[in-house]
Enzyme design. Structure first.
Site, short mmCIF file in Angstrom:
data_model
loop_
_atom_site.label_atom_id
_atom_site.label_comp_id
_atom_site.label_asym_id
_atom_site.label_seq_id
_atom_site.Cartn_x
_atom_site.Cartn_y
_atom_site.Cartn_z
N LYS A 157 47.70 35.82 44.38
CA LYS A 157 46.75 36.26 45.40
C LYS A 157 45.91 35.19 45.79
O LYS A 157 45.70 34.77 47.01
CB LYS A 157 46.13 37.54 45.34
CG LYS A 157 47.40 38.74 44.84
CD LYS A 157 46.60 40.11 44.74
CE LYS A 157 45.79 40.12 43.51
NZ LYS A 157 46.40 40.03 42.33
N ARG A 164 43.16 49.46 45.68
CA ARG A 164 43.90 49.59 44.55
C ARG A 164 44.15 51.15 44.11
O ARG A 164 44.74 51.19 42.98
CB ARG A 164 42.83 48.85 43.51
CG ARG A 164 43.27 47.52 43.19
CD ARG A 164 42.04 47.23 42.11
NE ARG A 164 42.36 46.02 41.23
CZ ARG A 164 41.98 44.80 41.66
NH1 ARG A 164 41.31 44.46 42.50
NH2 ARG A 164 42.32 43.71 40.70
N ARG A 223 43.77 30.31 33.19
CA ARG A 223 43.04 30.12 34.83
C ARG A 223 41.55 29.65 34.48
O ARG A 223 40.96 30.27 33.65
CB ARG A 223 43.22 31.58 35.10
CG ARG A 223 42.38 31.58 36.60
CD ARG A 223 42.65 32.63 37.39
NE ARG A 223 42.49 33.87 37.26
CZ ARG A 223 42.69 35.08 37.83
NH1 ARG A 223 43.39 34.97 38.98
NH2 ARG A 223 42.59 36.27 37.25
N ARG A 234 37.01 33.35 33.61
CA ARG A 234 36.45 34.90 33.95
C ARG A 234 36.33 35.64 32.79
O ARG A 234 37.19 35.60 31.87
CB ARG A 234 37.40 35.45 35.10
CG ARG A 234 37.04 35.24 36.20
CD ARG A 234 38.19 35.54 37.44
NE ARG A 234 38.67 37.18 37.10
CZ ARG A 234 39.39 37.67 37.87
NH1 ARG A 234 40.02 37.14 38.99
NH2 ARG A 234 39.69 39.19 37.57
N ARG A 255 44.19 45.99 32.50
CA ARG A 255 44.33 45.52 34.22
C ARG A 255 45.47 45.97 34.66
O ARG A 255 45.90 46.63 35.53
CB ARG A 255 43.85 44.25 34.39
CG ARG A 255 42.39 44.00 34.23
CD ARG A 255 42.12 42.60 34.03
NE ARG A 255 42.25 41.68 35.10
CZ ARG A 255 42.00 40.62 35.09
NH1 ARG A 255 41.94 39.80 33.93
NH2 ARG A 255 42.20 39.59 36.04
P1 ADP Z 1 42.82 40.38 39.46
O1 ADP Z 1 43.61 40.62 40.75
O2 ADP Z 1 42.81 39.19 38.84
O3 ADP Z 1 42.82 41.80 38.50
P2 ADP Z 1 40.17 40.75 40.93
O4 ADP Z 1 39.49 39.53 41.06
O5 ADP Z 1 40.89 41.37 42.26
O6 ADP Z 1 41.19 40.61 39.75
O7 ADP Z 1 39.28 41.92 40.60
C1 ADP Z 1 38.53 41.84 39.33
C2 ADP Z 1 37.89 43.21 38.65
O8 ADP Z 1 37.02 43.58 39.80
C3 ADP Z 1 39.00 44.12 38.78
O9 ADP Z 1 39.69 44.33 37.20
C4 ADP Z 1 37.99 45.50 38.85
O10 ADP Z 1 37.09 45.66 37.77
C5 ADP Z 1 37.15 44.99 40.04
N1 ADP Z 1 37.84 45.52 41.47
C6 ADP Z 1 38.31 44.57 42.26
N2 ADP Z 1 38.86 45.08 43.45
C7 ADP Z 1 38.60 46.26 43.07
C8 ADP Z 1 39.08 47.44 43.78
N3 ADP Z 1 39.68 47.69 45.19
N4 ADP Z 1 38.88 49.09 43.17
C9 ADP Z 1 38.29 48.89 42.18
N5 ADP Z 1 38.14 47.88 41.24
C10 ADP Z 1 37.89 46.60 41.95
P1 ADP Z 2 45.56 36.59 41.33
O1 ADP Z 2 44.47 36.04 42.46
O2 ADP Z 2 46.60 37.30 41.93
O3 ADP Z 2 45.10 37.12 40.26
P2 ADP Z 2 45.93 33.51 40.85
O4 ADP Z 2 46.10 33.09 42.21
O5 ADP Z 2 44.39 33.54 40.54
O6 ADP Z 2 46.25 35.10 40.90
O7 ADP Z 2 46.74 33.01 39.73
C1 ADP Z 2 46.63 32.98 38.38
C2 ADP Z 2 46.73 31.90 37.70
O8 ADP Z 2 48.32 31.44 37.74
C3 ADP Z 2 46.12 30.59 38.35
O9 ADP Z 2 45.55 29.96 37.18
C4 ADP Z 2 47.00 30.10 39.19
O10 ADP Z 2 46.58 28.52 39.14
C5 ADP Z 2 48.20 30.36 38.33
N1 ADP Z 2 49.53 30.43 39.36
C6 ADP Z 2 49.52 30.99 40.35
N2 ADP Z 2 50.74 31.09 40.93
C7 ADP Z 2 51.50 30.31 40.07
C8 ADP Z 2 52.98 30.24 39.85
N3 ADP Z 2 54.01 30.26 41.05
N4 ADP Z 2 53.16 29.53 38.75
C9 ADP Z 2 52.53 29.14 37.86
N5 ADP Z 2 51.32 29.53 37.65
C10 ADP Z 2 50.69 30.03 38.88
#
Ligand code: ADP
Ligand code: ADP
Length: 310
Positions: free
Chosen positions: A96, A171, A210, A255, A266
């Site tokens: 994303k 979410r 990451r 992170r 998660r």
């Molecule tokens: P990822 O998609 O990599 O899990 P995010 O950066 O979207 O991580 O979110 C990191 C953390 O922030 C989540 O694990 C949660 O604790 C919190 N968070 C983010 N968006 C939401 C949401 N819409 N509702 C509840 N918690 C959220």
């Molecule tokens: P999200 O925001 O959904 O949690 P990220 O875009 O931050 O995910 O991607 C998570 C990790 O995986 C990052 O380190 C990114 O560089 C890597 N990544 C994203 N897409 C791909 C892919 N298609 N193949 C391999 N690694 C990827």
């Protein structure tokens, strides 16, 4: 005008943090201003007034290519219009944060990442940040009230007028209903849900490798998207001091919740509480599925296809 980073972050609770990311160069600002002005001009069906204004604003920057640019922009908006309210959907590590900024650049609408907003609130130690900190570190979900409040404030801002990309929100079904209600109040609705599909077993390697640039949200990966500066030690592990952002040269960070242990929680939250949201939107015909378990370029090609309304 906001830079990409500021557009992702700015919200009432964390405005001071978002403000640090305001656009730096006049060129970037002017580019982004033109981009954000375009949907408005095309919304009225390319009225004579709109075309004149559009041509004037373009000619100030690129006189010679005015004709070609105009055609390209016309094509772009006939492909992607109307107002886009997109949800980028997928488990942690699906991509994303990787593809959201590219959609922002393409369509000139901001990506609103609740994760980035909450992390900024934690860094600024606002009331919201203090409440969210421990929950986030453990990989739990912050309360619906908090995140709904953050999004409600953020989408009222001027740059969301022509649409926005939701990343990490909604979410839960509760958040979904709150979102639909707040959009319905202004006669809008979710126009597309782009589901990035990746099997769970691929995600640990992505998450644990990451590294992010905190200010902009840019993400890197030790194996799949290393920063140009990366150096490895004799065991092939990255040297932390060499992990620098390609654009600013600033240090990257990992992170606190990007651990194998927090990922288990998660993912449980994702499958239990978030996936049911797809069932809610499927009958409306807006869900598009992308195979995100392939190289990033291939994912982007599918994302582009899913955005098109042709
Ligand atoms: P990822 O998609 O990599 O899990 P995010 O950066 O979207 O991580 O979110 C990191 C953390 O922030 C989540 O694990 C949660 O604790 C919190 N968070 C983010 N968006 C939401 C949401 N819409 N509702 C509840 N918690 C959220
Ligand atoms: P999200 O925001 O959904 O949690 P990220 O875009 O931050 O995910 O991607 C998570 C990790 O995986 C990052 O380190 C990114 O560089 C890597 N990544 C994203 N897409 C791909 C892919 N298609 N193949 C391999 N690694 C990827």
């Amino acid at each position: 005008m906001f830079s990409t980073a500021a557009r992702r972050l700015t919200t009432a609770g964390v405005r001071s943090v978002g403000a640090r990311c305001l656009s730096t160069s006049a060129k970037t600002a002017s580019r982004s201003m033109n981009k954000n002005a375009l949907p408005f001009l095309f919304a009225g069906g390319l009225t004579a007034f709109g075309l004149t204004q559009y041509n004037q604003s373009q000619s100030a920057q690129c006189d010679t290519a005015a004709g070609d640019d105009s055609k390209a922009v016309e094509n772009k908006f006939s492909t992607y219009w109307p107002r886009n309210i997109l949800i980028l959907f997928g488990p942690p590590g699906a991509g994303k944060g990787t593809h959201g900024p590219k959609i922002e650049d393409l369509l000139g609408i901001p990506q609103l990442s609740t994760g980035d907003m909450l992390r900024a609130a934690v860094a600024a130690q606002t009331e919201v940040g203090k409440k969210a900190q421990a929950i986030m570190k453990a990989g739990g979900l912050v309360s619906d009230d908090i995140v709904v409040g953050i999004i409600r404030d953020r989408i009222k801002e001027d740059d969301c007028k022509f649409g926005f990309i939701l990343d990490g929100f909604p979410r839960t079904l509760e958040q979904t209903k709150a979102l639909d209600k707040m959009l319905a109040e202004e006669g809008a609705c979710v126009t597309k849900v782009i589901e990035l599909q990746v099997p769970d077993e691929v995600l640990e390697e992505r998450i644990c490798g990451r590294w992010i640039h905190k200010k902009s949200g840019r993400s890197y990966h030790v194996k799949f998207a290393p920063p140009k500066s990366m150096k490895t030690d004799s065991n092939g592990k990255p040297v932390a001091e060499s992990m620098l952002d390609d654009e600013t040269g600033e240090p990257l960070m990992q992170r606190p919740d990007d651990t194998a242990t927090a990922l288990v929680k998660r993912l449980a939250g994702y499958h239990g509480e978030t996936v049911p949201i797809l069932k809610h939107y499927e009958p409306k015909g807006v869900v598009k599925t992308v195979n995100a378990n392939q190289k990033m370029d291939g994912v982007w090609t599918e994302v582009l296809a899913s955005l098109s309304r042709k």
